[in-house]
Every structure is written in structure tokens, then in C-alpha cells.
Design an enzyme around this catalytic site. Structure first.
Site, PDB file in Angstrom:
ATOM      1  N   SER A  16      14.827   9.147  -4.604  1.00 31.21           N
ATOM      2  CA  SER A  16      14.864  10.341  -3.765  1.00 31.21           C
ATOM      3  C   SER A  16      15.493  11.546  -4.451  1.00 31.21           C
ATOM      4  CB  SER A  16      15.615  10.053  -2.459  1.00 31.21           C
ATOM      5  OG  SER A  16      16.961   9.689  -2.730  1.00 31.21           O
ATOM      6  N   ASN A  88      16.021   1.542 -10.684  1.00 29.71           N
ATOM      7  CA  ASN A  88      16.958   2.634 -10.912  1.00 29.71           C
ATOM      8  C   ASN A  88      18.097   2.647  -9.901  1.00 29.71           C
ATOM      9  OD1 ASN A  88      17.799   5.459 -11.797  1.00 29.71           O
ATOM     10  ND2 ASN A  88      17.218   5.819  -9.669  1.00 29.71           N
ATOM     11  N   TYR A 159      31.977  -1.412 -12.175  1.00 29.84           N
ATOM     12  CA  TYR A 159      30.651  -0.854 -12.467  1.00 29.84           C
ATOM     13  C   TYR A 159      30.193  -1.274 -13.860  1.00 29.84           C
ATOM     14  CZ  TYR A 159      27.143   2.748 -13.544  1.00 29.84           C
ATOM     15  OH  TYR A 159      26.005   3.420 -13.921  1.00 29.84           O
ATOM     16  N   ALA A 160      31.081  -1.165 -14.834  1.00 27.92           N
ATOM     17  CA  ALA A 160      30.741  -1.559 -16.203  1.00 27.92           C
ATOM     18  C   ALA A 160      30.380  -3.035 -16.277  1.00 27.92           C
ATOM     19  CB  ALA A 160      31.906  -1.244 -17.139  1.00 27.92           C
ATOM     20  N   ALA A 162      29.146  -4.903 -13.910  1.00 30.40           N
ATOM     21  CA  ALA A 162      27.838  -5.114 -13.282  1.00 30.40           C
ATOM     22  C   ALA A 162      26.712  -4.674 -14.212  1.00 30.40           C
ATOM     23  CB  ALA A 162      27.763  -4.360 -11.960  1.00 30.40           C
TER      24      ALA A 162
END
Length: 268
Positions: A16, A88, A159-160, A162
Site C-alpha cells: 500500500s 515485502n 527485528y535483526a 527475525a
């Protein structure tokens, strides 16, 4: 170069805005029919409408298995079998609203949600689409990771971790499906200048009174001093890499990590 994507059907998650929107536009420009998936129906509809014929907006939640399956079935019913999927959708999940937190400040629930958003969503899509692609003898699975998956920061470690797992997942899928005509790769950008990132940076110390362009330049030095080309990554930079990996020009490339990072990662 003709990327020979005419007639191919592509699904882009998180489409989006930002990177996902740029990828969808680039694939559509190369002749692919593109399904755009995200939760925000209003934004999706505007992007799909601007693309015109061959673009389809499909509302779906990357963290909900049934929602993803429903979206895939809807796309294939309207556009045909999916040849290319670009995973994404991803990012940090925070129960406090603060994204860049020290390790000891992140609760288990946020680790689990970040993992689900970045890894399990891809597992579910690949588990559905990879066998279908293999049965037809052609497919492309392209996962959007991050330089953090190889070169983590001292903050946002969840986050890293994952994204590092996503890189390993990509390599394993590539080995599992290479002989079936399905190529699986990962694209790892660094510091992509998107509206979402600018909103986050605007909340950081030192951002007071800076224009959007000044903000991007200011934090380039602070956050990503190793970007040798001297500018943030653009969504279009990532999209160009995705189009290449989706094309016949990349027919002998699988299991690779294509870094779109301006030299930020300091290892080979």
C-alpha cells in the site's frame, strides 16, 4: 533490457505504500499483472487504480494464516496462477509504540509478533505457493529482508534476529525447490527513505525543526555511516533489484542475498 514479465502474475505483500508500492509499480511497468496485498483497503485501492489494467487490490493480514490463504485464492481466481510472490510485509512490532528499543526493554510478546510478521508470514505464503509453482515448473519467491539480518544494530535486535531467520529460510527454500524451476532469493536494503521511516526518525532526539529532506540527511550519518554512496536507499532501488530477480535474466540465481545497501554492510 526486456525483463520478459508480460503475462506473469505477481503478488506483492505490504504493497500500500513505500517499498511494496514501488515494487508493485515496477513489476506492473514490466508487463506483469500485479496483486497488491495489505490491510489498508483505502490505500491499496488508490495504488491499484493509479496502475490501471492488470492491477488488483486484495485486503489481507500477513499475520493471519486464513486471511493470507483467502487472499491468495482471490488473486488466483481473478488473475490466474501466481508466478511471482514478493514477501515485502514486515517490520518491528511494538506493544509500546516505541520501535528502537534496547534489548532488555523488549517483552516476549513483541519478539513473538515480530517473528510472526517477518518469518511465519513468509512460511505460510511459501507453503501454499511454492508447491503450485513447482507443479508448473516456474516460479519466483523474493523475500525482502534488511541489512540488519547480517549486520545487526545494538537496538531492535528482535527485528535483526527475525530478518536473519528470513535469510536462512530463503536459503533453505532455494535448495528445496531449485530443481523444480522455483527460484528463491532475498533482497536486503539499508535505510530506505520512506514516509514511515521519516515519521519514526522525526520522533528521535535531534530531529527538532528539521525538514523531511534534512531529516533523512541528518540521520544518514548517525544511523548508517557506512553507506558509501552518500544517500539513503530509495524504494525504487529495491524495486529494480526485485524486477531483475523476477526476470528470466536471473534464471541462474537462487539462494542469494542481493544487498541494496550502498555499501553499508562491511563484510562480503
Amino acid at each position: 533490457m526486456d525483463m520478459n514479465l508480460n503475462g506473469r502474475v505477481a503478488l506483492v505483500t505490504g504493497a500500500s505504500q513505500g517499498i511494496g508500492e514501488a515494487i508493485a509499480r515496477a513489476l506492473h511497468h514490466e508487463g506483469a499483472k500485479v496483486a497488491l496485498l495489505a490491510r489498508d483497503e483505502g490505500k491499496l485501492a488508490k495504488v491499484a487504480q493509479s496502475l490501471g489494467h492488470g492491477a488488483l487490490a486484495v485486503s489481507g493480514d500477513a499475520m493471519n494464516a486464513q486471511s493470507l490463504l483467502n487472499a491468495i485464492e482471490a488473486v488466483e481466481a481473478k488473475l490466474g496462477p501466481i508466478d511471482i510472490v514478493v514477501n515485502n510485509a514486515g517490520g518491528l512490532r511494538s506493544s509500546t509504540g516505541e520501535l528502537f528499543r534496547a534489548f532488555e526493554s523488549v517483552p516476549d510478546s513483541d519478539w513473538q509478533e515480530t517473528w510472526e510478521f517477518n518469518v511465519l508470514s513468509v512460511v505460510r505464503i511459501a507453503r501454499t505457493l511454492a508447491p503450485r509453482m513447482a507443479a508448473r515448473g516456474w516460479g519466483r519467491i523474493i523475500n525482502i529482508s534488511s541489512e540488519s539480518g547480517v549486520q545487526p544494530d545494538p537496538i531492535a535486535i528482535e527485528y535483526a534476529a527475525a530478518k536473519g531467520a528470513l535469510n536462512v529460510l530463503t536459503k533453505g527454500l532455494a535448495k528445496a525447490y531449485a530443481d523444480k524451476g522455483v527460484l528463491v532469493n532475498v533482497v536486503s536494503p539499508a535505510y530506505v527513505d520512506t514516509p514511515v521511516l521519516r515519521d519514526v526518525l522525526a520522533q528521535q532526539e535531534g530531529a527538532e525543526g528539521l525538514s523531511p529532506d534534512e531529516l533523512a540527511a541528518h540521520f544518514l550519518t548517525a544511523f548508517r555511516p557506512n553507506i558509501g554512496v552518500g544517500r539513503p536507499c530509495k524504494p525504487e532501488d529495491v524495486a529494480a533489484a526485485v524486477v531483475f530477480l523476477a526476470s528470466e535474466a536471473a534464471g541462474f540465481i537462487t539462494g542469494t542475498n542481493l544487498r541494496v545497501d550502498g555499501g553499508s554492510v562491511t563484510t562480503l
